[in-house]
Design a protein around this motif. Structure first.
Motif, PDB file in Angstrom:
ATOM      1  N   ILE A 119     -10.468  65.685 -11.051  1.00 58.85           N
ATOM      2  CA  ILE A 119     -11.827  65.786 -10.515  1.00 58.85           C
ATOM      3  C   ILE A 119     -12.846  65.408 -11.582  1.00 58.85           C
ATOM      4  O   ILE A 119     -13.831  64.706 -11.306  1.00 58.85           O
ATOM      5  CB  ILE A 119     -12.083  67.205  -9.962  1.00 58.85           C
ATOM      6  CG1 ILE A 119     -11.300  67.398  -8.655  1.00 58.85           C
ATOM      7  CG2 ILE A 119     -13.579  67.437  -9.714  1.00 58.85           C
ATOM      8  CD1 ILE A 119     -11.348  68.803  -8.101  1.00 58.85           C
TER       9      ILE A 119
ATOM     10  N   LYS B 114      -8.093  69.797 -11.944  1.00 60.05           N
ATOM     11  CA  LYS B 114      -9.361  69.888 -12.665  1.00 60.05           C
ATOM     12  C   LYS B 114      -9.606  68.624 -13.487  1.00 60.05           C
ATOM     13  O   LYS B 114     -10.715  68.070 -13.491  1.00 60.05           O
ATOM     14  CB  LYS B 114      -9.354  71.123 -13.569  1.00 60.05           C
ATOM     15  CG  LYS B 114     -10.665  71.373 -14.294  1.00 60.05           C
ATOM     16  CD  LYS B 114     -10.628  72.658 -15.112  1.00 60.05           C
ATOM     17  CE  LYS B 114     -10.508  73.886 -14.235  1.00 60.05           C
ATOM     18  NZ  LYS B 114     -10.702  75.146 -15.012  1.00 60.05           N
TER      19      LYS B 114
ATOM     20  N   THR C 113     -10.216  68.700  -2.078  1.00 59.94           N
ATOM     21  CA  THR C 113     -11.228  67.871  -2.729  1.00 59.94           C
ATOM     22  C   THR C 113     -10.598  66.675  -3.437  1.00 59.94           C
ATOM     23  O   THR C 113     -11.074  65.539  -3.310  1.00 59.94           O
ATOM     24  CB  THR C 113     -12.036  68.717  -3.734  1.00 59.94           C
ATOM     25  OG1 THR C 113     -12.654  69.814  -3.040  1.00 59.94           O
ATOM     26  CG2 THR C 113     -13.106  67.887  -4.419  1.00 59.94           C
TER      27      THR C 113
ATOM     28  N   ALA D 221      -9.617  72.964  -4.104  1.00 54.82           N
ATOM     29  CA  ALA D 221      -9.558  71.875  -5.084  1.00 54.82           C
ATOM     30  C   ALA D 221      -8.594  70.783  -4.625  1.00 54.82           C
ATOM     31  O   ALA D 221      -8.865  69.585  -4.799  1.00 54.82           O
ATOM     32  CB  ALA D 221      -9.137  72.417  -6.445  1.00 54.82           C
TER      33      ALA D 221
ATOM     34  N   PHE E 149     -11.408  76.479  -8.149  1.00 58.90           N
ATOM     35  CA  PHE E 149     -10.024  76.067  -8.369  1.00 58.90           C
ATOM     36  C   PHE E 149      -9.005  77.129  -7.949  1.00 58.90           C
ATOM     37  O   PHE E 149      -7.804  76.876  -8.008  1.00 58.90           O
ATOM     38  CB  PHE E 149      -9.824  75.666  -9.830  1.00 58.90           C
ATOM     39  CG  PHE E 149     -10.493  74.363 -10.167  1.00 58.90           C
ATOM     40  CD1 PHE E 149      -9.897  73.159  -9.838  1.00 58.90           C
ATOM     41  CD2 PHE E 149     -11.743  74.339 -10.767  1.00 58.90           C
ATOM     42  CE1 PHE E 149     -10.519  71.951 -10.115  1.00 58.90           C
ATOM     43  CE2 PHE E 149     -12.376  73.136 -11.058  1.00 58.90           C
ATOM     44  CZ  PHE E 149     -11.761  71.933 -10.727  1.00 58.90           C
TER      45      PHE E 149
ATOM     46  N   LEU F 175     -19.964  72.730 -10.625  1.00 58.88           N
ATOM     47  CA  LEU F 175     -18.552  72.868 -10.990  1.00 58.88           C
ATOM     48  C   LEU F 175     -18.384  73.895 -12.110  1.00 58.88           C
ATOM     49  O   LEU F 175     -17.441  74.693 -12.102  1.00 58.88           O
ATOM     50  CB  LEU F 175     -17.982  71.523 -11.436  1.00 58.88           C
ATOM     51  CG  LEU F 175     -17.503  70.573 -10.340  1.00 58.88           C
ATOM     52  CD1 LEU F 175     -17.111  69.227 -10.940  1.00 58.88           C
ATOM     53  CD2 LEU F 175     -16.328  71.162  -9.558  1.00 58.88           C
TER      54      LEU F 175
END
Length: 325
Positions: A116, A113, A164, A161, A144, A136
């Motif tokens: 990102i 987190k 990503t 996640a 997530f 998000l």
């Protein structure tokens, strides 16, 4: 010491509680029924066949069921499997939780987190930045927690996640090397491209497709979410910035036969498609190799055209990779 599913060695007998991840009723060449199954816990996943099955067994031992597995770990054609002695459904009164049996992505959710969010800061276009932040925040928990797929790649808790983050790292390398790339657009595309899977899939436990997922699919679902976000943020729905972002997500599968309604028509859209395919392929191949003994070939990997991949007898690099599924 408590042993998990993948802690057992070949030849060892086991008796432990696991989750049925997949279960399919099939026929042998002689016409007998059996269940082709896979079991999972927090250590990973392993397959096994339940022989001489019947329709009642198929209804009882279906995906998402917690069972007590009694059997022995063996090897078949270089692949680990469980010789099943017996299965018993574990009742809710026994106190087990589905989350105990789900493999997680190899990086912590909090770390992913944070990383990102660092990439979000580098999305300088205000339209793309606002939409990415909005979505998000809207889908934070699911984004997530959810896997990136049902089975093909990143099919673990937090897999969406993790996929990503990995793509963003690849995108950064490309943007650092090629100055003509619109970094903001590519980063926004990486973050949003698969976010529709929070609506397409049911979640990390015994993942299935939702009705929306089966009838619409994640490319169109995230395009709808982008438009809804733009409306709520009072962004001009006719703006080119919004159009470019929508094209990124709608074209990222790269080919009509792969489900894209449009082919990539932007440099960044083409790169997004290739980064997505690259990361999914590396994950699928690595995962298969990690379940294969050195000196053997993997099973056929359907996402790679049914090809098998060889794990060299001396394979130091694979040992450095994160353990996947």
């Amino acid at each position: 010491m408590y042993k998990r599913l993948l802690d057992y060695n070949d030849g060892e007998e086991l008796e432990l509680v696991v989750l049925i991840k997949n279960s399919q009723l099939r026929h042998t060449k002689k016409g007998k029924l059996y269940l082709a199954m896979s079991f999972s816990d927090s250590s990973g996943e392993i397959r096994g066949n339940f022989w001489d099955a019947n329709d009642q067994d198929a209804a009882t031992f279906n995906a998402g069921t917690i069972v007590e597995l009694d059997g022995k770990r063996e090897e078949y054609q270089g692949q680990p499997q469980i010789k099943i002695y017996s299965l018993r459904v574990v009742g809710p009164e026994e106190g087990y939780d589905l989350r105990q049996f789900i493999k997680s992505a190899p990086e912590k959710i909090a770390d992913m987190k944070e990383e990102i969010n660092q990439y979000v800061f580098e999305i300088l276009n205000p339209t793309w930045n606002r939409i990415v932040r909005f979505l998000l925040k809207k889908w934070d928990k699911r984004f997530f927690e959810f896997p990136a797929g049902k089975s093909n790649h990143h099919a673990v808790r937090g897999g969406l996640a993790y996929h990503t983050v990995s793509m963003l790292r690849d995108a950064k390398g490309l943007a650092d090397n090629y100055s003509q790339i619109n970094r903001s657009l590519l980063y926004a595309g990486c973050i949003l491209h698969d976010m529709g899977k929070v609506l397409e899939l049911t979640g990390p436990a015994a993942t299935q497709y939702t009705t929306e997922g089966n009838l619409i699919g994640h490319l169109v679902l995230i395009d709808e979410q982008i438009m809804l976000a733009a409306q709520q943020l009072k962004i001009d729905l006719e703006s080119e910035d919004l159009l470019l972002l929508r094209h990124m997500v709608l074209s990222h599968h790269g080919k009509f036969e792969y489900g894209s309604p449009k082919l990539p028509a932007l440099l960044e859209a083409e790169l997004l498609h290739r980064i997505d395919d690259l990361d999914a392929s590396v994950y699928a191949i690595t995962n298969a190799l990690q379940h294969t003994r050195p000196g053997n070939f993997t099973d056929n990997i359907m996402s790679q055209g049914g090809r098998k991949f060889y794990r060299p007898k001396t394979d130091e690099s694979l040992g450095k990779a994160h353990k996947l599924e």
